[in-house]
Design an enzyme around this catalytic site. Structure first.
Site, short mmCIF file in Angstrom:
data_model
loop_
_atom_site.label_atom_id
_atom_site.label_comp_id
_atom_site.label_asym_id
_atom_site.label_seq_id
_atom_site.Cartn_x
_atom_site.Cartn_y
_atom_site.Cartn_z
N ASP A 24 0.83 -1.21 0.00
CA ASP A 24 0.00 0.00 0.00
C ASP A 24 0.87 1.26 0.00
O ASP A 24 1.96 1.26 0.56
CB ASP A 24 -0.92 -0.02 1.23
CG ASP A 24 -2.06 0.98 1.08
OD1 ASP A 24 -2.33 1.43 -0.05
OD2 ASP A 24 -2.69 1.32 2.10
N HIS A 41 2.51 3.49 -9.06
CA HIS A 41 2.35 2.07 -9.38
C HIS A 41 3.54 1.55 -10.18
O HIS A 41 3.97 0.42 -10.01
CB HIS A 41 1.05 1.84 -10.16
CG HIS A 41 -0.19 2.16 -9.36
ND1 HIS A 41 -0.34 1.75 -8.05
CD2 HIS A 41 -1.31 2.84 -9.66
CE1 HIS A 41 -1.50 2.18 -7.59
NE2 HIS A 41 -2.12 2.84 -8.54
N LEU A 136 11.66 -20.15 -5.39
CA LEU A 136 10.64 -19.38 -4.66
C LEU A 136 9.26 -19.68 -5.22
O LEU A 136 9.07 -19.70 -6.44
CB LEU A 136 10.92 -17.87 -4.79
CG LEU A 136 9.87 -16.93 -4.18
CD1 LEU A 136 9.91 -17.02 -2.65
CD2 LEU A 136 10.10 -15.49 -4.61
C1 FPP Z 1 -1.60 0.34 -3.39
O1 FPP Z 1 -1.23 1.65 -3.57
C2 FPP Z 1 -1.13 -0.58 -4.36
C3 FPP Z 1 -1.90 -1.26 -5.27
C4 FPP Z 1 -3.28 -0.96 -5.62
C5 FPP Z 1 -1.33 -2.44 -5.88
C6 FPP Z 1 -0.44 -2.12 -7.01
C7 FPP Z 1 0.75 -2.93 -6.90
C8 FPP Z 1 1.74 -2.88 -7.75
C9 FPP Z 1 1.74 -1.97 -8.92
C10 FPP Z 1 2.88 -3.79 -7.58
C11 FPP Z 1 2.52 -5.14 -8.12
C12 FPP Z 1 3.71 -5.90 -8.40
C13 FPP Z 1 3.78 -7.19 -8.79
C14 FPP Z 1 5.07 -7.73 -9.23
C15 FPP Z 1 2.63 -8.11 -8.77
P1 FPP Z 1 -2.40 2.72 -3.47
O2 FPP Z 1 -2.73 3.17 -4.84
O3 FPP Z 1 -3.55 2.13 -2.72
O4 FPP Z 1 -1.70 3.83 -2.64
P2 FPP Z 1 -2.43 4.94 -1.78
O5 FPP Z 1 -3.08 4.24 -0.61
O6 FPP Z 1 -1.31 5.83 -1.37
O7 FPP Z 1 -3.41 5.61 -2.68
#
Ligand code: FPP
Length: 247
Positions: A24, A41, A136
């Site tokens: 997050d 992201h 892994l």
């Molecule tokens: C939260 O940040 C993150 C996500 C919604 C997931 C996105 C994850 C990635 C891009 C990495 C995935 C990687 C792999 C290899 C599977 P947010 O947008 O909720 O942040 P905020 O709470 O600050 O708005």
């Protein structure tokens, strides 16, 4: 402590067999720098990749889970949803070979049938190509939700009962767990959530029954190898009782 010292220290004690990460804070990471959320992201996926390679290369823990896209993430602006799903598809397509070479076995958990067809194809392909990996076990939640997963298990149980292949009265925790999408993975010993918030947000629910929880205010794109080692050290300092009194 240097990273080498940290690594040596965590290797002195029992390591978790399965670490699950709730990633997050991508959006806030970007906003704090005056960048669009999607840039967070993009950095987030790089942070995930670095960690995956570190864990696999060091044979630190045998299993890692990443919560990449939840069943609730569809409620974000369409543009962000599209960007995220496209980012994941491209990541799997472009980095797939490297995963195979490094012995990373990838399995996607979630309702994949609702994902864009190109992402579904990338998932099927990498799961097949990486299945012999032994460095892994990597579980990536895409359109995953803990409640979805439990309902999915219930659906499978009901279908088996209907076909006369399962006696509903004989269903117990162990046999039900084998019907869950997460079957085959050990329950997570440690669940880490970055980005300040202290909740599970419908990630593993059934599997989290006895997981140790670790929360950090570090935003996901900044969560690096040392931060993971610190989380494991914290975990190693806890006493796990699994509902029993101490011996
Ligand atoms: C939260 O940040 C993150 C996500 C919604 C997931 C996105 C994850 C990635 C891009 C990495 C995935 C990687 C792999 C290899 C599977 P947010 O947008 O909720 O942040 P905020 O709470 O600050 O708005």
């Amino acid at each position: 402590m240097t990273q080498g010292e940290l690594l040596a220290a965590v290797r002195m004690q029992t390591l978790p067999r399965h670490v699950a990460l709730i990633m997050d804070g991508n959006g806030r990471w970007a906003q704090r720098r005056g960048l669009p959320r999607v840039e967070g992201h993009r950095q987030g996926i790089q942070a995930a990749e670095r960690l995956i390679h570190f864990v696999a290369g060091e044979r630190l823990v045998p299993c890692l889970s990443l919560f990449a896209f939840s069943t609730e993430n569809w409620n974000r602006p369409q543009e962000e949803v599209d960007y995220l799903l496209d980012l994941l598809a491209r990541f799997i397509r472009e980095r797939g070979d490297e995963f195979v070479e490094r012995g990373i076995r990838l399995r996607v958990l979630g309702a994949v049938e609702a994902l864009p067809p190109s992402l579904q194809r990338a998932i099927t392909d990498i799961e097949a190509r990486s299945r012999r990996g032994d460095a892994l076990d990597l579980a990536v939640g895409i359109n995953f939700g803990g409640r979805w997963s439990i309902v999915e298990g219930a659906r499978r149980a009901a279908a088996l009962a209907r076909e006369g292949k399962l006696d509903p009265g004989a269903l117990d925790e162990a046999s039900f767990a084998r019907l869950l999408p997460t079957a085959g993975f050990a329950d997570p010993d440690l669940i880490v959530r970055t980005g300040e918030e202290k909740r599970i947000s419908n990630f593993y629910l059934w599997e989290a029954a006895y997981s140790e929880l670790y929360f950090t205010s570090i935003l996901w794109p900044d969560f690096d190898e040392d931060a993971l080692l610190e989380a494991i050290r914290d975990y190693q300092g806890r006493r796990r009782r699994f509902g029993k009194v101490e011996a």
